[in-house]
Design a protein around this motif. Sequence first.
Motif, PDB file in Angstrom:
ATOM      1  N   VAL A   7      -7.926   5.541   4.272  1.00 44.94           N
ATOM      2  CA  VAL A   7      -7.048   4.737   4.728  1.00 44.94           C
ATOM      3  C   VAL A   7      -6.393   5.703   5.434  1.00 44.94           C
TER       4      VAL A   7
ATOM      5  N   GLY B 104      -1.315   0.063  -5.265  1.00 44.35           N
ATOM      6  CA  GLY B 104      -0.292  -0.795  -5.653  1.00 44.35           C
ATOM      7  C   GLY B 104      -0.809  -2.284  -5.462  1.00 44.35           C
TER       8      GLY B 104
ATOM      9  N   CYS C 122       0.886  -1.203   0.133  1.00 42.86           N
ATOM     10  CA  CYS C 122      -0.689   0.026  -0.241  1.00 42.86           C
ATOM     11  C   CYS C 122       0.522   1.711  -0.384  1.00 42.86           C
ATOM     12  N   ILE C 123       0.664   2.143  -1.046  1.00 46.31           N
ATOM     13  CA  ILE C 123       1.759   3.894  -1.042  1.00 46.31           C
ATOM     14  C   ILE C 123       0.198   4.744  -0.540  1.00 46.31           C
TER      15      ILE C 123
ATOM     16  N   CYS D 255      -2.487   5.622  -0.857  1.00 46.34           N
ATOM     17  CA  CYS D 255      -2.636   7.104  -2.415  1.00 46.34           C
ATOM     18  C   CYS D 255      -4.002   7.762  -2.335  1.00 46.34           C
TER      19      CYS D 255
HETATM   20  S1  SF4 Z   1      -5.650   2.831  -3.998  1.00 38.36           S
HETATM   21 FE1  SF4 Z   1      -3.323   3.264  -3.351  1.00 38.36          FE
HETATM   22  S2  SF4 Z   1      -3.816   3.801  -0.530  1.00 38.36           S
HETATM   23 FE2  SF4 Z   1      -6.138   2.181  -1.521  1.00 38.36          FE
HETATM   24  S3  SF4 Z   1      -5.244   0.931  -1.166  1.00 38.36           S
HETATM   25 FE3  SF4 Z   1      -4.612   0.484  -2.902  1.00 38.36          FE
HETATM   26  S4  SF4 Z   1      -2.362   1.574  -2.692  1.00 38.36           S
HETATM   27 FE4  SF4 Z   1      -3.684   2.015  -0.721  1.00 38.36          FE
END
Ligand code: SF4
Length: 496
Positions: free
Chosen positions: A44, A265, A16-17, A19
């Motif tokens: 998040v 991600g 997970c980045i 975003c």
């Molecule tokens: S969209 Fe971005 S913030 Fe949401 S789970 Fe995927 S990587 Fe994480």
Amino acid sequence: MDVRAQVSMVFHLDKCIGCHTCSLACKNLWTDRPGTEYMWWNNVETKPGTGYPVLYEDQEQYRGGWIVENGELRLKLGSRRSELVNIAYNPRLPVLDDYYHPFTYRYSDLIDAPAGGSQPAARPISMITGGDLNIEAGPNWDDDLSGSPVYAANDPNLAVLSEEDRRQFFELQQLVYFYLPRICNHCLNPSCVAACPSGAIYKRGEDGIVLVSQEKCQGWRMCISGCPYKKVYFNWNSGKAEKCILCYPRMEIGEAPACMHSCVGKIRYLGVVLYDADRILETASRPEGELVEAQRDMILDPFDPEVIREALNSGVDRKIIESAQKSPVYRYVKEWRMALPLHPEWRTLPMLFYVPPLLPVTATLDQQGNYETETDFFSSLQSARLPIRYMASLFSAGDEAEVIAVYRKLLAVRIYKRAQTVGDISMEAARGALEEAELTPEDVEGIYYLTALAGFEERMVVPPFLREQVVELGIDVQIFQQERGAGFLHWPKRGL
Ligand code: SF4
Ligand code: SF4
């Protein structure tokens, strides 16, 4: 044995980045209506941090979930009688400021400003009252602020650390954080359902998705208190409760939930698991240290002939059983034992699982500037920048052995693949690492493939649900999708 099917998800937190694309995809689809401005069915959080709504993990304040008292499982909120006493005034509810006051800007202040000597500014205004607002919080207000003692230091999970550990944790060179995406866990023992005096919340038989009947909901908001994850919200415009519906109108035509579809991600995995519903009460009542293992035990082997026979007897469709056999969730949770539930000690048996992020330092630079990969588990885990005790508070009801076992596997996969591809670790050392982590080379290839290479179809394996019926009836799938999507507020209970 009463075999049921549950659509479930795994979040691989190493990927997970932060975003927030998932949150926005969900918001645009479901909560852009009056009364839903402050709702984030998917949000998040930065961890360590206080979350959304603020301090939702503090169950001494909110009293969500279940407790075992005198050998009996009961709502922490209290009995039905005490619920009735509080029905007109419920002190266990987060207020708007605990979420945030939704705001926009009065852009007309800019556009219509008369010519003058100073730059005009757009004032923030409330999206609810329209009045001026002094903004003090917002969605993701503590985003990336792990190091701030103002926000992160209040994380209830830090209470398990000693004074010294906490002091070290906030030292500058030690700072670290990770992201925690959250949606409703579509629990097997949902306290939101048990807390509702109107019987308006129910768990769908065919896939275990937890929904609120908009017809039956009387707006008592006991579900909001009852849910320890605070994943039911009150729509101030309609006077009804609302929550994540796992995008069932999308899944019924073979589409992924919006949060999963948009995930940058590729951290999300979706699939069916079979479980034994006869064991719900017994599992949820176990001592804290046994909860993770007991929940894992409830999940059944979809290849076992006896499980298949009992599933068919219980009315589970053969296609759903086939889907469970290909489920990536089954592999992560049961086969590899790498994904853990969030806060199992709240005893709702959440059916979303997390692969905890691997935060130890796994490589160091030698004198010549070359990377030396850590092969000694013990020293790697000792150098974990987020204490194991903290992660155990989040993902295993304090059982550190569960978190260490997952970290061993994550490290072993890295060591083995590095030995294979870079060659600066001997294969002998890599095999030793696998043995210590109780993995086989085949397991490693499977984990590596699903983590790094698998395409969308392998990460999301859901049974076709109604898609085939729709196609057989000659209904245009797109029109069906639009109608089901637009009509979601009527919550059709089952099927077509
Ligand atoms: S969209 Fe971005 S913030 Fe949401 S789970 Fe995927 S990587 Fe994480
Ligand atoms: S996470 Fe909360 S709202 Fe969702 S099913 Fe569990 S108790 Fe209910």
